[in-house]
Design a protein around this motif. Structure first.
Motif, PDB file in Angstrom:
ATOM      1  N   HIS A  64       0.886  -1.185   0.000  1.00 13.20           N
ATOM      2  CA  HIS A  64       0.000   0.000   0.000  1.00 13.20           C
ATOM      3  C   HIS A  64       0.915   1.225   0.000  1.00 13.20           C
ATOM      4  O   HIS A  64       1.049   1.939   0.984  1.00 13.20           O
ATOM      5  N   HIS A  66       2.490   4.816  -0.842  1.00 12.72           N
ATOM      6  CA  HIS A  66       2.224   6.200  -1.255  1.00 12.72           C
ATOM      7  C   HIS A  66       3.585   6.834  -1.552  1.00 12.72           C
ATOM      8  O   HIS A  66       4.176   7.493  -0.706  1.00 12.72           O
ATOM      9  N   LYS A 185      -7.363   3.894  -7.617  1.00  8.86           N
ATOM     10  CA  LYS A 185      -7.717   3.961  -6.200  1.00  8.86           C
ATOM     11  C   LYS A 185      -9.096   4.582  -6.011  1.00  8.86           C
ATOM     12  O   LYS A 185      -9.361   5.683  -6.491  1.00  8.86           O
ATOM     13  N   ASP A 321       0.183   3.435   4.293  1.00 11.80           N
ATOM     14  CA  ASP A 321       0.153   4.786   4.814  1.00 11.80           C
ATOM     15  C   ASP A 321       1.444   5.209   5.487  1.00 11.80           C
ATOM     16  O   ASP A 321       1.425   6.049   6.378  1.00 11.80           O
TER      17      ASP A 321
HETATM   18 ZN   LIG Z   1      -3.331   5.020   2.136  1.00  8.96          ZN
END
Ligand SMILES: [Zn+2]
Length: 424
Positions: A64, A66, A185, A321
């Protein structure tokens, strides 16, 4: 063809069996042979790396990612940087991940449309250091949903595309595909950071999700979704979403639906962000603030849901995250420890989430094999100074990653240094 032999290492292949002593031959970008009998594979023409006293394992996969988030404290940090600076930031983060043993990054979302795409292309061309990247799109949300911070009196360009109704959704997904994104997303549920759409709310409709999935799949792309609420999880499963993120709130029916889809989907609980907010006071978020946001209740729900999903054989992936000021890029392997502490994984099974499951997530829909050390698999490998099964936290220290190999290419090799330490 480029040949590398790693000899005498303890090999943990992520296939489910115990580690063993042996040799591995890498030819081109693939594992060509694995021998459980040291000394059996001929070394001629190979660069030989002595792995004695070290553990050879597959490279880590951030499930995940970013890549365009670095030290974020507010949405403004995603919106304000001009694309030029933001691209450089994204390239920096890609290098940080590879330096920390992440040979793959599955993009969750990007702060601007083509940040992941541009960096992926440079990395794939060999012009920038970085992991394998599946490039993420902007977050796609609905008016008033997570990521839409406009007000009627104050329209504001955000770090998201806003699409209302199936036709606008079709367009938003097609634009993202045209931009070159691999993963689309969707912000399906609400979030504790957005008071008007809390985590248990579900602003995006089933029809919008289904249109997004059908459109993305028609381009050969994958869909990942922000799903904290029960309804969001159920709708995403019915619509054919490929990767579900968070999934804190569930009931028996939702757990059954997730289990039914377990060979098709991947799930990232993304525990680190909330853990750090609640338990590691930072200048930006205190535990009191986190409790006022309901983060303690979300973490409790996460523990219950994902412990149960572990037992039901869900393909969990780590990561999630990282890139906030209190959950820094480069510390992504902390999730392996959190999987053990929160969800009851054994160290080996938590590591399989970080390698094997991630490899399956990266390559879904293709015939490539990634995430294990087996003949024919893509050669993304770490030679670790120590035993990560005995202590998963050593993976957090780049000094203990003696060799980082991606796609058969040696990105880093400090085995001489590691072996000096072993002898000292
Ligand atoms: Zn996220």
């Amino acid at each position: 063809m480029n040949k590398t032999m790693i000899v005498g290492a303890r090999i943990w292949d992520a296939g489910g069996s115990a580690a063993f002593d042996g040799d591995v031959l890498i030819e081109g970008n693939r594992v060509r042979a694995v021998s459980r009998v040291p000394g059996q594979i001929g070394q001629s023409g190979s660069q030989v790396i002595d792995g004695k006293g070290m553990t050879l394992m597959p490279g880590l996969v951030e499930g995940h990612a970013h890549l365009s988030f670095e030290g974020v404290t507010a949405t403004e940090d995603l919106i304000a940087p001009p694309p030029e600076e933001h691209t450089l930031l994204t390239a920096r983060v890609a290098k940080v991940l590879l330096d920390h043993g992440f040979t793959s990054a599955y993009g969750a979302s990007a702060a601007k449309a083509r940040l992941d795409v541009a960096v992926r292309n440079e990395v794939d061309a060999g012009r920038l250091p970085g992991p394998r990247i599946r490039a993420a799109s902007l977050e796609i949300t609905v008016t008033g949903g997570l990521g839409d911070e406009s007000k009627t009196h104050n329209p504001r360009v955000g770090a998201s595309l806003i699409a209302d109704g199936p036709e606008e959704m079709r367009k938003a997904v097609r634009l993202s595909c045209r931009d070159g994104c691999d993963n689309i997303k969707l912000d399906v549920s609400g979030d504790p950071f957005y008071p008007s759409t809390p985590a248990h709310s579900t602003p995006m409709s089933f029809e919008e999700i289904r249109m997004a999935v059908d459109t993305a799949h028609s381009f050969g792309r994958k869909v990942n979704a922000h799903t904290r609420s029960i309804e969001s999880i159920q709708n995403c499963l019915r619509a054919g979403v490929d990767v579900l993120y968070h999934c804190e709130y569930t009931d028996e029916k939702t757990l059954d639906m997730l289990e039914e889809a377990r060979d098709r989907i991947f799930v990232a609980p993304t525990v680190s962000l909330f853990h750090t907010m609640l338990h590691e006071a930072s200048p930006w978020v205190t535990p009191e603030t986190a409790r006022a946001m309901g983060i303690d209740r979300l973490l409790d729900a996460s523990r219950k849901t994902h412990t149960e999903l572990r037992k039901r054989g869900i393909r969990h992936v780590i990561g999630g995250d990282f890139g906030f000021a209190w959950s820094k890029q480069g510390t992504n392997a902390r999730d392996i420890g959190f999987f053990i502490d929160y969800y009851g994984y054994s160290p080996a099974d938590a590591l399989r989430c970080a390698t094997r499951n991630g490899g399956l997530q990266m390559t879904m829909g293709s015939t490539e094999k990634l995430g294990e050390i087996k003949e024919g698999f893509l050669a993304d490998l770490l030679l670790v100074d120590g035993d990560p099964i005995a202590d998963v936290s050593i993976l957090l220290n780049p000094d203990r990653l003696a060799v980082i190999m991606k796609d058969g290419q040696i990105y880093k090799n400090t085995t001489a240094v590691a072996q000096r330490r072993a002898a000292a």
